[in-house]
Structure formats: C-alpha cells, structure tokens
Design an enzyme around this catalytic site. Sequence first.
Site, PDB file in Angstrom:
ATOM      1  CE1 TYR A  36       7.276  42.029  58.941  1.00 57.04           C
ATOM      2  CE2 TYR A  36       5.472  40.916  60.070  1.00 57.04           C
ATOM      3  CZ  TYR A  36       6.292  41.057  58.969  1.00 57.04           C
ATOM      4  OH  TYR A  36       6.138  40.223  57.899  1.00 57.04           O
ATOM      5  CE  LYS A  91      38.442  42.978  51.636  1.00 52.76           C
ATOM      6  NZ  LYS A  91      38.866  42.410  50.376  1.00 52.76           N
ATOM      7  CD  GLU A 133      37.829  40.292  48.646  1.00 57.86           C
ATOM      8  OE1 GLU A 133      39.005  40.153  49.012  1.00 57.86           O
ATOM      9  OE2 GLU A 133      37.290  41.408  48.488  1.00 57.86           O
ATOM     10  CG  ASP A 159      40.754  40.050  44.952  1.00 56.96           C
ATOM     11  OD1 ASP A 159      41.121  40.147  46.130  1.00 56.96           O
ATOM     12  OD2 ASP A 159      39.864  39.268  44.588  1.00 56.96           O
ATOM     13  CB  ALA A 192      50.163  40.346  33.282  1.00 57.10           C
ATOM     14  N   GLY A 193      47.827  39.500  36.027  1.00 54.94           N
ATOM     15  CA  GLY A 193      46.438  39.133  36.268  1.00 54.94           C
ATOM     16  C   GLY A 193      45.634  40.343  36.707  1.00 54.94           C
ATOM     17  CG  ASN A 313      46.612  44.561  54.802  1.00 51.07           C
ATOM     18  OD1 ASN A 313      45.488  44.522  54.321  1.00 51.07           O
ATOM     19  ND2 ASN A 313      46.990  43.759  55.781  1.00 51.07           N
ATOM     20  CG  ASN A 314      44.023  44.829  49.077  1.00 54.20           C
ATOM     21  OD1 ASN A 314      45.205  45.067  48.839  1.00 54.20           O
ATOM     22  ND2 ASN A 314      43.231  44.244  48.198  1.00 54.20           N
TER      23      ASN A 314
END
Length: 388
Positions: A36, A91, A133, A159, A192-193, A313-314
């Site tokens: 610091y 996440k 997200e 997503d 279709a999202g 899986n993402n």
Amino acid sequence: MDYAKESLRLHAQWQGKLDIQPKMQITNRDDLSLTYTPGVAAPCLEIQKDPQKSYTLTGRGNTVAVITDGTAVLGLGDIGPEAGMPVMEGKCVLFKEFGGVNAIPLCIRSKDTEEIVNTIALLAGSFGGINLEDIAAPRCFEIEKRLKEVCDIPVFHDDQHGTAIVVASALLNALKVVNKPMGSVRIVINGAGSAGCAIAKLLLDMHFGEVLLVDKAGILNIHSALTSGQQRILAITKCERQGTLADAMKDADVFIGVSAPHIVSQEMVRSMKAGAVVFPMANPIPEIMPDEALAAGAAVVGTGRSDFPNQINNVLAFPGIFKGALAVQASDINEEMKIAAAYGIASLIQEEELNKEYIIPSALDKRVADAVAEAVMQAARESGVARK
C-alpha cells in the site's frame, strides 16, 4: 445423492463458493509500505502514463467479470439478480478450476438495457473481459452488441456463444462418425432464442449446410415476426419454408434442440435421413430421451446431461476461450476465435477414438482449456485483435 438438498446444505456451510486470497503476506512495515502507501504510488503513476500497463501491474489481465441481471437463470427464469448469485459464483469457480482465470460475479439490479450497458461499460477498466450470463432474450442481443461497440475488452455472452461453440465441436465429430461431409447436411434447430440463434449463426459461418430455425410457431421464415437475433439468421438463410417442427425434421440430417421437454417424437426421428444426428439439449429433461431417439433410428445422440454419453456442456468452451483471449490481451472475441475454439475441442478426440458415444471430450477433461486457449490465441493474432 439428493443434489438439491446437499447443495443447499453446503451453500449454507460455505456462505458462498468464492474467497479472496492475497498473493503476499504483510508481516512488517516494509511489506505494508510496498503493498500500500507509499510504494503503491509507483505502479499507479506508471498506469496513468500508459493504461495498458494495468494488464501487467494489476490483476486485470487475468480477471473476468461474470455479469447477470437475473432474468434467465438456468431453467429457473426471471428470479432476480440476488437469486442468480449462486449461479454466477459457480461460473466463477469453473473459470478458475478449468482455465486458471480469476472471475468476479456481478449481479445488476436493472432490466433496462441502457442502464445495464452503461454500468458494465463504466466497470470495464477493472477487467480483462466480460462474460454475460443468464440475460433474457431478446435484450441480451442488444446488450452484447452495444457493449462490443463501447468496450475495448472482450465481451462474450456464454449462453449464446459458449453453447454454439460446443454444439459445433460435437457436430464436427458426429458428422465424421456418420460419414457425412461438411456442407452437405440439413440442420433443424428448435428453439429460436439466444442459444438457438447463436448456434445457427456459427453453424452457418462454418458452412455445415442448410439451417432451419424453428420456434413454437413453426419454421421461421422471412415473413415471420422476428426478433433482432432471428432477423440476422433469416437475412442469411432467406428461408421461405412454412410448417411445423415435424415438417422441418422430415429428411433432415441433424436435429438440435434448445427448447422444451418431450416435444420430439420417435416418429419425427424416424422421418429423418439415415445416419441422423440428434442433440436434444433442453435441461433437465431433453426434447426426446436418448434411448427413445436411438430406438427410433438416430445414429448419434448428445444431450446437456452428464448421465448420458456425449454431454454438450459450455464448460468445454468458456474457460479456454477467456484464457486464450486474456493471454494475448484481445480486444474482442470474434467469429474466427469461436470457430477456432470449436475445432480445438473437437481435435482432442483422435479419429480412431471416435464412436457414437464419444464425439466430444468430457467436461472434466483438463486438456480442453489449454487446447482451446492455444487455438483462440492463434486466431486472435491472425485476425488482428491480439494486442500482445
């Protein structure tokens, strides 16, 4: 195991899944002065002269913000930003565990696009990248588009693009299993999202073949009432076909579902071409159960679930994508980087290993993030968005 009960018990015990650990210890006056004041003034002044040094003199260069407004959290819907925090923390754990990337969860108390964009843009100097997200469509399209215009760091809606990348990688290998060449297949995407539109865009960019986008009203065409994301797809496909999901699936080579449980029948699968690839990915209950799809003639089946083969899986995508993007201080995650990531994931399975139950690596395969990161770094450099 009762996952809901045990998870609730552990979340109460942990009181959150994240902690902050300093890289140094403060045991004496010199340690305090270096960490610091007065010592910290030196890096501050260096960054004032050259803000890019914030990537090397602070933790910014390996830190991502994981941001939601809480409007589309998993399969739970609009549960609010505070209720979305356990997912965002989770996440962040995955970012660190699989990619070695630090991540901070931020949950915004607004559903106003302008407020969300301004909030994130003002915070962007603290991070090396932004992972959006669980933001509901169609607002998520506009938020990502606007942020890409105003931020000089990568903005990535997982997503949308994480899902698309892993689907593309699975499909690359599935087509090898069924011996169908790229460019020759007809693909039906139901839902279709945000995810469905991103999958469609990436598969078109990679030249897999014809793509039909379907929602609750049936096959989307140029005469349909379309969201901004759907408009971008129809501007490419120029589709004029009409009909139901069943009509779309007849003689199709590939079905991809990001929609709702039990809406695909065995008869629909039987109507597909021989060697059909079926990815019903609605969670936790897919559009058709894998055993039913296989019994109806599907050659390869993949879902979003871990209790069946070929989990799409993402987590196979986003840790390595950000690891690579941050390593080269990329200003964007562009289409070239997404395509490279898809090929990077697919390449981990050798052709002699490929079979109908092994078209994609396990979500726990620790090789994945490094393979994706290497592919992403190279694509970033070749496409001109790398700054290092």
